[in-house]
Design a protein around this motif. Structure first.
Motif, PDB file in Angstrom:
ATOM      1  N   LYS A 151       9.646  86.856 -49.330  1.00 22.39           N
ATOM      2  CA  LYS A 151      10.262  87.500 -48.163  1.00 22.39           C
ATOM      3  C   LYS A 151      11.104  86.507 -47.369  1.00 22.39           C
ATOM      4  O   LYS A 151      12.165  86.867 -46.839  1.00 22.39           O
ATOM      5  CB  LYS A 151       9.177  88.100 -47.282  1.00 22.39           C
ATOM      6  CG  LYS A 151       8.416  89.252 -47.929  1.00 22.39           C
ATOM      7  CD  LYS A 151       7.382  89.823 -46.979  1.00 22.39           C
ATOM      8  CE  LYS A 151       6.631  90.981 -47.632  1.00 22.39           C
ATOM      9  NZ  LYS A 151       5.615  91.552 -46.725  1.00 22.39           N
ATOM     10  N   VAL A 152      10.634  85.250 -47.282  1.00 26.72           N
ATOM     11  CA  VAL A 152      11.430  84.240 -46.574  1.00 26.72           C
ATOM     12  C   VAL A 152      12.765  84.040 -47.265  1.00 26.72           C
ATOM     13  O   VAL A 152      13.824  83.965 -46.624  1.00 26.72           O
ATOM     14  CB  VAL A 152      10.639  82.920 -46.491  1.00 26.72           C
ATOM     15  CG1 VAL A 152      11.515  81.801 -45.947  1.00 26.72           C
ATOM     16  CG2 VAL A 152       9.408  83.098 -45.612  1.00 26.72           C
ATOM     17  N   LEU A 153      12.722  83.961 -48.606  1.00 28.47           N
ATOM     18  CA  LEU A 153      13.980  83.808 -49.348  1.00 28.47           C
ATOM     19  C   LEU A 153      14.815  85.074 -49.283  1.00 28.47           C
ATOM     20  O   LEU A 153      16.051  85.009 -49.316  1.00 28.47           O
ATOM     21  CB  LEU A 153      13.677  83.444 -50.805  1.00 28.47           C
ATOM     22  CG  LEU A 153      12.959  82.106 -51.034  1.00 28.47           C
ATOM     23  CD1 LEU A 153      12.684  81.897 -52.510  1.00 28.47           C
ATOM     24  CD2 LEU A 153      13.781  80.959 -50.485  1.00 28.47           C
ATOM     25  N   ALA A 154      14.153  86.234 -49.193  1.00 26.13           N
ATOM     26  CA  ALA A 154      14.901  87.482 -49.145  1.00 26.13           C
ATOM     27  C   ALA A 154      15.627  87.662 -47.821  1.00 26.13           C
ATOM     28  O   ALA A 154      16.568  88.464 -47.733  1.00 26.13           O
ATOM     29  CB  ALA A 154      13.954  88.663 -49.385  1.00 26.13           C
ATOM     30  N   SER A 155      15.197  86.944 -46.775  1.00 23.68           N
ATOM     31  CA  SER A 155      15.904  87.070 -45.491  1.00 23.68           C
ATOM     32  C   SER A 155      17.285  86.438 -45.534  1.00 23.68           C
ATOM     33  O   SER A 155      18.147  86.782 -44.722  1.00 23.68           O
ATOM     34  CB  SER A 155      15.052  86.428 -44.386  1.00 23.68           C
ATOM     35  OG  SER A 155      14.913  85.039 -44.611  1.00 23.68           O
TER      36      SER A 155
END
Length: 1818
Positions: free
Chosen positions: A195-199
């Motif tokens: 999710k951090v990378l998806a932001s």
């Protein structure tokens, strides 16, 4: 050092240049202090006189030695100044293509404008766990340093990424977050790291845009906090944003774009779900077409929009919310296209109601069209007394529309960031965090406005924090080393910050002017001039009254005042906001409602978390301005950064045209000054920038020492004395605790002295070598002259000798010629005489020979005639004798035939009388033919005795009948008669049943014959198919000879595919084990978090409930049913079934019936014994009659069983004979022969079981006989008391009958003993055959050993013979131990039997004493006892079901390898298999399944508990594989029985097929193998780099270079000693320990070889990856060390017989890398040699090594760029993989070869130390 010493001839310097900023030159004449001109020569040989003055033009900067050029850390340079830094960055960037360089604590990152393959997961793994100075500079190294310090110091960290637009800040921050997501992945399934990378895609879409400098420029600042748990796994994240550039929504400069999300949405407008948005191309909208270019080269907006939507979905934003977001974005585009028409008066305007874009805008936002149309052209004014509506001009309305668009976008931006943070938050408590700050760098444009002012203000604050942190670190380093510290003056930009943010500063005056009702930008500028004209950092431009200049730390910047007030106010009319608040869409209404008490007009605050909640103010004029908000958020950011440990990344933009690997020096210098890198250099240069450890300094500069100084053991004292000798000024260096600190330039001076020393040594060497060459040349010329003279004189002497030789030869020739002429005449006469004599003698000899020949032939004729006459006479006499004999014998035969017919008629009569005894008589006749002579006399005596006894018995019967008739009447006689009739009926039923069985057997035999016929037909078909296949194979062989190469390629391809498939399967298995481990961990966490009251399960319950084996139960309890088994055979097919399964099933059924009958007879015997004990107290007359009836019934039943057993044996023999005949007739049918062999083995087992049952029946019969005799004795005693029967004659007859029965039973016992002896003889014969085979194998092995020893050297022979002798003695020791244990066990067994016999003897003596006391006269009665011979051990272990948990606990859970180290290897596996064999033997499927499942689960638990213990993992890998091999070896499958002995074949499993469990054990073995590899790699991983690259295997070979800040910073884990180092000997010792453990545990050598191969691959990959990522080890000396180390590794493989495991092949890449470091690298021929040499290295790896190659002294040359280009051109045709590094986690597919054990299970001994007394040997 004075100036005269530094600025001498040949010294290189830097001089300023207007184009390249700095230019290199060389001094051509020594400079003397005071001269005005410095004579130089440029690189193009152009002379230059450089003016020098003490004030105006100082001496130029000195250049660093070539050895220091291209250093990883700029602080390692001896001369620290701007040209040296710029040149080092240029060389690394252009020549080596290195984009990262350290500058103290700063990582300088240059944007390459090209995708590089240096960010893969293998690179992350290479940098993970490494110290920062050990590897080449990289963003991953900074991230690892932050992660390591967070874990070690338990302090929050920050990574500050700054730089100009287009310098690569966002990409660097993204890669840092990727590193944290990979290294610190979440411990559960929340996937926070994803999710951090998806932001990132979302924030790039809504916050990034194309500018003139960057295609993906971030138009906002962000600070992402990544939260970690106590175990340092990512548990959540939070994002703060700063100063979104809202003006870009409504305006873009030329060749720029709006935010990406607008273009992505327009590119996807054709999709069905977006048709309601009313969008078209981006060119049709005002807000997206102002830059006049809506496309970016190489970017597909539609594809990027798909990624954005996927990121929204991954972050948990619903589809409905996404649709609302896209509606808001589309509404902004429509709002920009609303046409505002001006009225005629110019003071008012209107919007057409038919405006399509206004309709779309209102529809998408859910607001009323009329109200929005009205308030877009009007505004409300409020006074103290009244409120009225005022018209707006067209320009005012357009500005209000644009302000509304910016406000909507900013609110939507805040909403998205808020929901991203909500999805990234977690309920777990955050232990620490790492923040990544991606913020804009210092900016200066032609026109600088309010945004640039805020950006530069933020950079001033960050620069102040950076300077103080650098100063603090330098101070800590000096204090740590305890050297004198003097304050260094560094640039403090606090006055500039005060100018901006202090009271009455620029921001305060701006806010004050915004509060004035009619404040203007001009008035604000005048106030600035008046207030700050005296400030040193503030200036007023000469030609303007509406701008001001601020002198920042980086540069002067002129700001235009126009628009400052409007941007600071950020005015939006409340009427328009109120309309949006009343939207029918909830999300739109929520965007504009106040939150946390903050005014709704606070649109410029993009931080989603307010610093302090403030009460709502009704007056919008008193709300916070944009400048005030930005200052507050900046102060909050600085507080956060000051509370963390910062790490700095400075991104540099190399050029403005975005060209790959192009370096503009002027632009680079400008950014280096702006980002503080040069300030860091200045602070470092002001102190002691060069630092050496004492050992490194001694190693580098020991060439300057005298021999007497080098003998001292104290290195510090030696270094101190050397420096005092070389450097006269004591202020130029300082001695610390562990390092020596040097001022700038001192290391270069030492390098110059060292180079001079080497140069003088080289001159001396050259002088000596040249003199030696001249002397060699003189000696060669002198030797040549002497040789010429010698050859000339020799030529003259040889010519004179030749003359003398020719003269003498002429005389000899004359002599010889005359002699030959006379000799020839003599020989001719002599030959004629000899010929005449020969012919004459031959004629006379032939005449004599013919005369003798004629006499000899006459004698032969006479001999033949006489012989023929005698033979004719003999034949006539013999024929007459034969005729007489035939007549006489015919007469005798007729007499014998008549006699036989009479006997036949009498035998037929006997058959009618006694049908049931026919088979018994035939059998007895066959068995007693050999004993007929001995028994004939006995039979005659017995017949006479029988006649006499018969008459007496008749008399006694008559008397007994008279007595019974007188006493009890005829009731008992009738009952006995009825019982006899009933027994006869049962006998007839049994006979009928036997006939029925014979009929069934006949039908089954017919069906078997039909099956045999079918098999014969199929055999013929198979023969024809075989012939056809042979023809096809012949054709294929012919074609294969032609296409041999293609077949080999196909085989290689198939083998490769097989390996890949096996590797995929093992990877899946590895993933399964990982998920299983994950499941167990979660289960443990649940069990720890929850308390379970009540009952706790015992281990057996746990093992049964936690079973993860889902395999079906292997039940064969129905095998005894004949009909079901036949049906099973028909389903399986005749080819796969046994030959006659039905008969085998019948035999099994009959065995079970015999077992039941044996138990019943045993029960009856027990009852008889109890009755015999009570014989004194009870009446015997009725009981004796009942027992007599029982005995009669038992005898009849026994005879019936014997008859049935004999019939079955006859049928079995007939069936064997028939099958063997048919099998011999059909030898070509392999399947029939296999079935026959299988049936024979099954029947043999059944026969053995029948024999065992027969022995038990014989024992029971013996007990019955003895009981009957005892009862007869009792009856005899009672009969003495009867007066009517008190006579001697009946007693004698009864004793004779008993004696006769005893003889009969003894004869049967003798027959049983004879059969037992025959079986023993057969077993001994088989044992002898087995021993012969073993001896043959032993002889072959010894022959092989002898052949092998003959090829060895004498030393190797001695070593090998000693090793063989040790092995033999060890085996003998083990055999002796087993023999001792076996003898001890036999002794215990004999003692136990002795105790039992003693007890029986005592009981017998007591009974005999009681009998003697009860009777007057003793009687001697013979008792026959039959002892059952003890059977041999069959290699099985029996245990009770309740002992299963104890068995597994002893053998698995509590087992330690040391407990069974002195026994047979893999002892637990053998014991478990022997238990499985017994469960199979008793046909207990549940027991087999439970034992195997519990074993597998217990092994998994032990391995989970000891997941980091190599010895335990190796032990259970060996035992698991051995258990798997045992299941194969004893499975009964012929493929696994080829190497078995006959005894091992007898031990095969009988009832169950455990193929599925073999697959489970195979998977478990693969999992254990993978865990073993993981443990071993974890142990040797820290040792590899130190042992292979850093340790000096060859002393004094490695050179040392100056180290930078990173090698002396806090990134090192240890203090003075540095990180722990390992030598090559330690690594080899560890490998030897691994191999020794595996060998001691009995692991298969093939598997041990695969383990070693995998470890060698890990060593190769780790070493090569470090070599590719470390510039300091890419040198010639390292190549030499590395080649030596690899040769030592190969030697270790040979010494341990592991060279055939292909482990050495895995070292080929690193060997070629070592050779690449050592070969010449100059000419084209060298390039071709390198291309042909480095076949195992990829092109990228070869180029990387050549770029990293670093000379350790001035006499080595660097690899030129042209040579590297030549290599690249030569290797461009290679098809290499794209990745640079090797995959250290790659695992080769493991293959478990089948290795049967030669150990016999019956000889296995279980040590008493294991406490397995509950196991019973069977």
């Amino acid at each position: 050092m004075s100036v005269n010493e530094l600025y001498t001839k040949y010294t290189r310097v830097w001089i300023p240049d207007p184009d390249d900023v700095w230019k290199a030159a060389e001094i051509t004449r020594d400079y003397k202090e005071g001269e005005a001109v410095l004579h130089l020569k440029l690189e193009d040989e152009t002379p230059l006189e450089y003016p020098v003055g003490p004030k105006s033009n100082p001496l130029p900067f000195l250049r660093n030695p070539d050895i220091l050029v291209g250093e990883n850390d700029l602080t390692a340079l001896s001369y620290l100044h701007e040209p040296a830094v710029l040149h080092n960055l240029r060389v690394r960037f252009l020549e080596s293509n290195h984009i990262y360089t350290y500058c103290g604590i700063v990582l300088v990152a240059i944007n390459p404008y090209e995708q590089l393959q240096i960010y893969g997961e293998e690179v992350i793994n290479a940098y993970s766990g490494q110290n920062m100075g050990d590897m080449d500079p990289h963003i991953f190294a900074v991230a690892e340093e932050a992660y390591k310090q967070m874990a070690r110091d338990e302090r929050n960290q920050s990574i500050i990424v700054s730089g100009e637009s287009g310098a690569g800040k966002t990409v660097s921050a993204k890669y840092a977050m990727r590193f944290f997501a990979t290294v610190g992945g979440s411990a559960n399934d929340t996937n926070v790291e994803e999710k951090v990378l998806a932001s990132s895609p979302i924030m790039e879409a809504i916050g990034n845009a194309k500018t003139t400098r960057n295609d993906n420029s971030s138009r906002f600042g962000k600070y992402i906090q990544i939260g970690f748990s106590r175990r340092y796994h990512i548990i959540g994240a939070n994002m703060r944003t700063y100063l979104l550039e809202k003006s870009r929504v409504v305006f873009q400069a030329e060749d720029e774009r709006n935010y990406h999300i607008f273009y992505q949405l327009c590119a996807s407008a054709s999709l069905p779900e977006f048709r309601e948005l009313g969008l078209t191309s981006a060119e049709d909208f005002t807000f997206t077409s102002l830059g006049e270019n809506i496309f970016i080269e190489g970017v597909n907006d539609a594809d990027d929009f798909i990624k954005t939507r996927e990121a929204f979905t991954l972050l948990g934003i619903k589809e409905s919310s996404q649709s609302s977001i896209f509606k808001v974005i589309a509404s902004i585009l429509h709002l920009g296209n609303i046409e505002i028409c001006s009225e005629r008066d110019g003071e008012s305007c209107h919007i057409s109601r038919d405006d399509v874009h206004l309709q779309h805008f209102c529809r998408l936002l859910g607001v009323e069209l009329q109200q929005m149309e009205h308030w877009l052209c009007h505004r409300k004014l409020a006074t103290t007394s009244e409120t009225y509506v005022k018209n707006m001009s067209s320009k005012q309305a357009s500005n209000a529309r644009d302000a509304l668009a910016k406000h909507i976008y900013a609110r939507m931006f805040d909403w998205i960031v808020e929901h991203i943070n909500m999805s990234l938050q977690t309920s777990s408590k955050q232990h620490s965090f790492i923040g990544v700050l991606d913020i804009y760098g210092f900016e200066t444009f032609e026109v600088n406005s309010f945004e640039q002012f805020c950006i530069n203000y933020a950079n001033e604050k960050l620069q102040q924090q950076f300077n103080s942190h650098v100063f603090k670190l330098e101070q800590e380093e000096y204090m740590k080393e305890q050297i004198p510290w003097t304050l260094i003056d560094f640039y403090d930009n606090q006055p500039c910050i005060d100018l901006i943010e202090a009271k009455l500063g620029i921001l305060d005056l701006l806010d004050e002017e915004c509060k004035v009702p009619k404040g203007t930008d001009q008035n604000w500028a005048q106030k600035l001039y008046k207030q700050h004209s005296s400030s040193a950092h503030f200036q007023k431009p000469r030609m303007s009254n509406v701008s001001f200049i601020i002198i920042h730390f980086a540069d002067k910047v002129e700001y235009q005042c126009e628009g400052f007030l409007e941007k600071n106010r950020d005015t939006v009319y409340e009427e328009q906001i109120n309309i949006l608040k009343a939207s029918q869409f909830q999300l739109v209404a929520d965007l504009f409602h106040d939150k946390d008490g903050v005014s709704s007009s606070k649109s410029s605050r993009v931080n989603v978390r307010a610093a302090k909640p403030t009460p709502k103010t009704p007056n919008r004029e008193h709300r916070k301005t944009v400048g005030h908000q930005f200052r507050s958020s900046l102060h909050l950011l600085m507080e956060t950064l000051n509370a963390t440990t910062p790490h700095y990344v400075r991104c540099i933009k190399p050029n403005d045209v975005k060209e790959a690997f192009s370096f503009d020096s002027s632009r680079a210098v400008q950014q280096l000054r702006a980002c503080g890198v040069l300030e860091t250099i200045r602070i470092s240069a002001a102190g002691y920038p060069s630092r050496w450890t004492y050992p490194d300094f001694f190693s580098r500069y020991r060439v300057l020492l005298k021999k007497s100084d080098m003998m001292s053991a104290d290195k510090k004292l030696v270094c101190r004395n050397l420096l005092e000798t070389l450097i006269k000024e004591p202020d130029m260096y300082q001695f610390g605790k562990t390092k020596i600190f040097f001022r700038a330039g001192q290391v270069a001076y030492l390098e110059k002295i060292r180079a001079d020393k080497f140069r003088s040594a080289c001159i001396k060497i050259q002088k000596t070598v040249r003199g030696w060459l001249q002397r060699v040349r003189y000696r060669k010329i002198r030797k040549s002259a002497i040789t010429l003279q010698r050859y000339g004189r020799g030529y003259l002497a040889r010519r004179y000798a030749e003359f003398l030789r020719l003269s003498r030869a002429a005389l000899i020739c004359q002599k010889q010629y005359r002699m030959v002429r006379d000799r020839r005449a003599f020989l001719r006469v002599r030959q004629a005489v000899v010929t005449i004599q020969a012919y004459t003698r031959g004629m006379f000899t032939r005449r004599i020979y013919w005369e003798f020949l004629m006499h000899h032939k006459a004698m032969i004729i006479q001999k033949s005639v006489r012989g023929w006459l005698q033979r004719k006479k003999f034949r006539r006499a013999r024929a007459a004798a034969i005729i007489i004999q035939c007549a006489y014998r015919r007469r005798l035969a007729k007499r014998q035939l008549q006699q036989l017919k009479i006997e036949a008629r009498s035998a037929q009569h006997l058959k009618k009388l006694n049908t049931g005894m026919e088979n018994k008589i035939v059998q007895l006749q066959r068995k007693m033919d050999d004993q007929s002579k001995e028994l004939k006399s006995q039979n005659e005596q017995l017949q006479q005795v029988n006649i006499t006894l018969g008459s007496e018995v008749n008399k006694l019967q008559k008397q007994l009948e008279q007595a019974r008739s007188q006493q009890a009447g005829g009731g008992q006689l009738t009952s006995l008669q009825e019982e006899l009739d009933r027994l006869r009926e049962e006998l007839q039923e049994a006979l009928a049943h036997n006939k029925k069985l014979e009929e069934e057997h006949g039908t089954e035999k017919q069906s078997l014959q039909q099956r045999v016929e079918e098999l014969q037909r199929e055999n013929s078909l198979l023969k024809t198919e075989k012939e056809e296949m042979n023809q096809i194979i012949a054709q294929l062989s012919k074609s294969s000879e032609v296409d041999g190469s293609s077949v080999s390629q196909k085989e290689a391809t198939l083998q490769k595919e097989l390996d890949q498939e096996r590797q995929r399967y093992q990877n899946l298995l590895k993933e399964f084990s990982r998920l299983e481990q994950r499941y167990d961990n979660l289960k443990e966490e649940v069990s720890l978090n929850k308390f379970h009251p009540g009952h706790r399960r015992n281990p057996s319950n746990v093992s049964s409930l936690e079973s993860d084996s889902n395999y079906p139960s292997i039940s064969t309890s129905e095998v005894g049913d004949t009909e079901d088994s036949i049906q099973l055979v028909e389903e399986m097919g005749v080819e796969k079934a046994a030959m006659d399964i039905s008969l085998f099933m019948k035999l099994q059924k009959r065995v079970r019936e015999l077992e039941t009958e044996r138990k019943r007879l045993q029960t009856s015997v027990d009852k008889m014994e109890e009755l015999a004990k009570r014989k004194g107290s009870e009446s015997r007359s009725p009981t004796s009659e009942t027992e007599t009836a029982d005995l009669a019934y038992d005898s009849l039943k026994r005879q019936e069983l014997e008859t049935e057993n004999k019939k079955l044996k006859n049928d079995l023999n007939e069936l064997r004979k028939t099958i063997s005949e048919r099998a011999s007739q059909n030898n070509s049918s392999n399947e029939l022969q296999d079935g026959y062999n299988l049936l024979l083995s099954q029947l043999k087992a059944a026969t053995e079981e029948l024999d065992a049952r027969k022995e038990e029946v014989l024992i029971l019969r013996t007990q019955i006989v003895s009981t009957a005799e005892q009862q007869g004795k009792n009856n005899h005693i009672e009969s003495e008391n009867v007066p009517e029967l008190n006579s001697k004659e009946p007693i004698d007859k009864e004793e004779a009958a008993k004696a006769y029965h005893g003889l009969t039973e003894s004869k049967k016992l003798l027959e049983a003993q004879l059969q037992t002896q025959s079986r023993q003889h057969k077993d001994e014969l088989e044992a002898l055959h087995t021993q012969i085979e073993l001896l043959r194998d032993d002889i072959e092995k010894k022959q092989e050993i002898l052949n092998y020893m003959s090829s060895l050297s004498p030393e190797a022979k001695v070593e090998y013979s000693v090793q063989q002798e040790i092995t033999r003695l060890t085996n003998d020791n083990l055999d002796l131990k087993e023999l001792v244990e076996k003898l001890e066990k036999n002794e215990r067994k004999l003692k136990k039997q002795l105790r039992i016999y003693m007890k029986k003897v005592q009981e017998l003596e007591a009974s005999m004493a009681a009998a003697q006391s009860s009777r007057s006269k003793p009687e001697l009665i013979r008792q026959v006892t039959v002892q059952r011979k003890e059977k041999d051990f069959e290699g099985m272990l029996e245990y009770n079901k309740e002992d299963e948990a104890l068995l597994l606990k002893t053998l698995i859970t509590d087992m330690r390898p040391s407990l069974v180290s002195a026994t047979v290897p893999c002892l637990p596996a053998y014991i478990l298999f022997m238990c499985i064999r017994h469960a199979d033997y008793i046909n207990d499927d549940q027991k087999v399944e439970a034992l195997l499942t519990s074993t597998i689960n217990s092994i998994k638990k032990v391995l989970k508990k000891n997941n980091d213990d190599f010895e335990m993992t190796s032990f259970w890998l060996a035992n698991t594989s051995r258990l798997l091999h045992c299941l194969k070896q004893y499975s009964g499958d012929e493929a696994f029985m080829t190497q078995n002995t006959s005894k091992q074949n007898e031990h095969c499993l009988k009832n169950f097929d455990l193929a599925e469990y073999r697959q489970v054990l195979s998977d478990l073995s693969i999992q254990i193998y993978q865990q073993l590899i993981k443990v071993a790699e974890g142990i040797i991983q820290p040792m590899i780099v130190s042992a292979m690259l850093e340790s000096e295997s060859i002393p004094s070979l490695a050179g040392v270079k100056p180290m930078g800040y990173r090698n002396r910073s806090s990134s090192m884990d240890t203090d003075a000693g540095g990180p722990s180092s390992y030598t090559l000997e330690a690594l080899i010792r560890q490998l030897g320990q691994f191999h020794g453990i595996m060998r001691d545990h009995g692991l298969d050598p093939e598997i041990a070889g695969q383990v070693v191969r995998q470890l060698f691959h890990c060593i190769n990959a780790t070493t090569l990856n470090n070599l590719l990522l470390r510039k300091d080890v890419c040198s010639w000396s390292t190549g030499m060390q590395l080649r030596y180390n690899t040769s030592q590794m190969e030697e270790w493989l040979r010494a341990n017989n592991l060279y055939q495991s292909n482990a050495a092949a895995t070292l080929e890449p690193i060997i070629q890398a070592a050779q690449l470091l050592q070969v010449k690298k100059k000419t084209t021929q060298d390039a071709e040699a390198i291309c042909s040499l480095c076949t195992s290295l990829t092109t990228q790896q070869i180029v990387k090594i050549l770029n990293l190659y670093t000379p350790l002294n001035e006499f080595e040359e660097r690899v030129t760029v042209s040579f590297i280009r030549t290599i690249q051109n030569s290797l461009q045709d290679r098809n290499d993989p794209p990745q640079l590094l090797l995959d250290t986690k790659q695992t080769f597919p493991v293959l478990f070869p089948y290795t049967p054990s030669a150990l016999s299970l019956e000889t296995l001994h279980i040590p008493a130390s294991l406490d397995l007394n509950f196991l019973i040997r069977v």
